[in-house]
Write a protein that holds these residues in place. Structure first.
Motif, mmCIF file in Angstrom:
data_model
loop_
_atom_site.group_PDB
_atom_site.id
_atom_site.type_symbol
_atom_site.label_atom_id
_atom_site.label_comp_id
_atom_site.label_asym_id
_atom_site.label_seq_id
_atom_site.Cartn_x
_atom_site.Cartn_y
_atom_site.Cartn_z
ATOM 1 N N UNK A 70 0.780 -1.139 -0.041
ATOM 2 C CA UNK A 70 -0.020 0.086 0.111
ATOM 3 C C UNK A 70 0.970 1.274 -0.040
ATOM 4 N N UNK A 71 0.264 2.368 -0.235
ATOM 5 C CA UNK A 71 0.983 3.715 0.120
ATOM 6 C C UNK A 71 1.587 3.816 1.609
ATOM 7 N N UNK A 72 2.808 3.573 1.896
ATOM 8 C CA UNK A 72 3.490 3.880 2.981
ATOM 9 C C UNK A 72 3.964 5.348 3.363
ATOM 10 N N UNK A 73 4.491 6.068 2.108
ATOM 11 C CA UNK A 73 4.923 7.307 2.187
ATOM 12 C C UNK A 73 6.297 7.260 1.486
ATOM 13 N N UNK A 74 6.735 8.362 1.134
ATOM 14 C CA UNK A 74 8.156 8.428 0.459
ATOM 15 C C UNK A 74 9.183 8.175 1.031
ATOM 16 N N UNK A 75 9.315 8.435 2.563
ATOM 17 C CA UNK A 75 10.483 8.269 3.149
ATOM 18 C C UNK A 75 10.575 6.483 3.482
ATOM 19 N N UNK A 76 9.234 5.807 3.579
ATOM 20 C CA UNK A 76 9.612 4.626 3.756
ATOM 21 C C UNK A 76 9.715 3.871 2.664
ATOM 22 N N UNK A 77 9.480 4.349 1.323
ATOM 23 C CA UNK A 77 9.771 3.730 -0.063
ATOM 24 C C UNK A 77 11.102 3.752 0.066
ATOM 25 N N UNK A 302 7.463 -1.101 6.367
ATOM 26 C CA UNK A 302 6.649 -1.288 4.961
ATOM 27 C C UNK A 302 6.693 -2.829 4.739
ATOM 28 N N UNK A 303 5.836 -3.167 4.072
ATOM 29 C CA UNK A 303 5.408 -4.529 3.375
ATOM 30 C C UNK A 303 5.509 -4.523 1.935
ATOM 31 N N UNK A 304 6.554 -5.586 1.453
ATOM 32 C CA UNK A 304 6.553 -5.887 0.191
ATOM 33 C C UNK A 304 5.620 -6.725 -0.402
ATOM 34 N N UNK A 305 4.911 -6.354 -1.474
ATOM 35 C CA UNK A 305 3.894 -7.198 -2.257
ATOM 36 C C UNK A 305 4.437 -8.252 -3.051
ATOM 37 N N UNK A 306 5.552 -7.375 -3.942
ATOM 38 C CA UNK A 306 6.091 -8.219 -5.120
ATOM 39 C C UNK A 306 7.430 -7.690 -5.447
ATOM 40 N N UNK A 307 8.255 -8.158 -5.807
ATOM 41 C CA UNK A 307 9.503 -7.773 -6.518
ATOM 42 C C UNK A 307 10.206 -8.691 -7.542
ATOM 43 N N UNK A 308 10.772 -8.124 -8.290
ATOM 44 C CA UNK A 308 11.336 -9.028 -9.494
ATOM 45 C C UNK A 308 13.002 -9.257 -9.010
ATOM 46 N N UNK A 309 13.483 -8.840 -8.101
ATOM 47 C CA UNK A 309 14.808 -8.938 -7.679
ATOM 48 C C UNK A 309 15.493 -10.013 -7.489
ATOM 49 N N UNK A 310 14.691 -11.064 -6.724
ATOM 50 C CA UNK A 310 14.948 -12.427 -6.605
ATOM 51 C C UNK A 310 14.960 -13.246 -8.214
ATOM 52 N N UNK A 311 14.161 -12.960 -8.805
ATOM 53 C CA UNK A 311 14.237 -13.743 -9.996
ATOM 54 C C UNK A 311 15.322 -13.310 -10.941
#
Length: 318
Positions: A70-77, A302-311
């Motif tokens: 979700x939107x956590x805010x810029x600093x958390x991003x 923050x909570x990560x929903x998805x990422x392509x870093x591992x792949x």
């Protein structure tokens, strides 16, 4: 062996800026002698930013994305991107192209000269800011410099370069309401500031409203200082002492037989004033207590929903 750079870019409703920004960065970074990666952090965008990121990442092996739940805010991003960055240095910048990529070679030069943090701040003659925006910016930094334990240049931005040892220290921080512009100053190390003139936004509009800026100012001050508590204590002490000055008037009126003239308006005004003052002081104290309450819950930033870093890293290993 080449040094590696991680460029962290928080995004919120920036679908039309992604491809253009990557092209500009590729053009600049291809002229350097570094290996580099782009870490886009999608901070709960409402448009097709995520689709744009996946499209660019499919065609460009240097592009990685981190989608927050979700939107956590810029600093958390920013914190999410920095936590996953692996480079010898980490560069943070906005996605709207107001932070000029042309400044990166100069920032890298200062880094090679030994500076651990190279940050930027907007020049006074910003042609893309209105009068109200300039005034609000000056008030913001003057306010925070007076009431916090930091000194921030007017217009300091999130466009900065940090050495790996600085990033390692920031990764340890898990406090509530992170303010990276202040945090980067707080950690210390050898720092260099560079003035710059922001470019016009490629597309879209600024997402910071006056209420958000006010919330940011209050949260930033409370994150780095307890001066508001001292001010509240001083106000209470001042008015307590001032109220004692009324005692001689009461005694003289009583012993000399003077009839005190009662006035409802003055009484109500006085009660309202001191009532408001008490609420202000209680509000300041309550804000600090609220921050302590939230911090003790120890929730993730923050909570990560998805990422392509591992792949992508798995593909590289193969």
């Amino acid at each position: 062996m080449k040094k590696t750079l991680s460029i962290v870019i928080p995004t919120f409703n920036e679908e039309k800026n992604i491809a253009h920004l990557v092209n500009e960065l590729d053009r600049i970074m291809s002229l350097t002698e570094y290996d580099y990666e782009y870490l886009f952090v999608n901070d709960g965008s409402k448009d097709d930013t995520m689709a744009a990121l996946k499209t660019v990442a499919w065609s460009n092996p240097k592009v990685y994305y981190i989608e927050l739940s979700r939107n956590f805010g810029k600093d958390y991003a920013l914190k999410a991107g920095m936590d996953m960055a692996k480079g010898d240095a980490v560069i943070t910048m906005d996605a709207d192209l107001q932070h000029p990529p042309q400044l990166l070679p100069l920032m890298l030069k200062y880094w090679e000269d030994g500076y651990d943090v190279v940050y930027t701040y907007r020049e006074e003659s910003n042609p893309h800011a209105g009068s109200f925006q300039k005034m609000a910016s000056k008030m913001f930094y003057k306010f925070i410099n007076r009431l916090s334990d930091l000194t921030l240049e007017n217009g300091i931005s999130d466009f900065r370069l940090m050495d790996r040892k600085v990033v390692n220290e920031i990764q340890k921080i898990t406090e509530y309401e992170i303010f990276f512009r202040g945090m980067t100053k707080w950690v210390g190390f050898l720092q260099m500031g560079i003035p710059y003139t922001p470019a016009a936004r490629h597309t879209g509009e600024a997402s910071y409203s006056f209420s958000k800026l006010l919330k940011l100012a209050v949260g930033s001050i409370m994150a780095f200082s307890v001066k508001p508590l001292y001010i509240a204590t001083g106000l209470g002490l001042f008015f307590s002492v001032a109220s004692l000055l009324y005692v001689p008037y009461i005694l003289i009126s009583y012993f000399c037989g003077f009839d005190a003239i009662s006035g409802w308006a003055s009484i109500i005004a006085t009660v309202a004033f001191f009532g408001g003052l008490q609420l202000l002081v209680l509000g300041i104290i309550g804000s600090y207590l609220g921050k302590i309450f939230i911090q003790t819950k120890n929730r993730p930033n923050y909570i990560v929903r998805s990422t392509n870093m591992v792949q992508k890293h798995d593909i590289v290993k193969l």
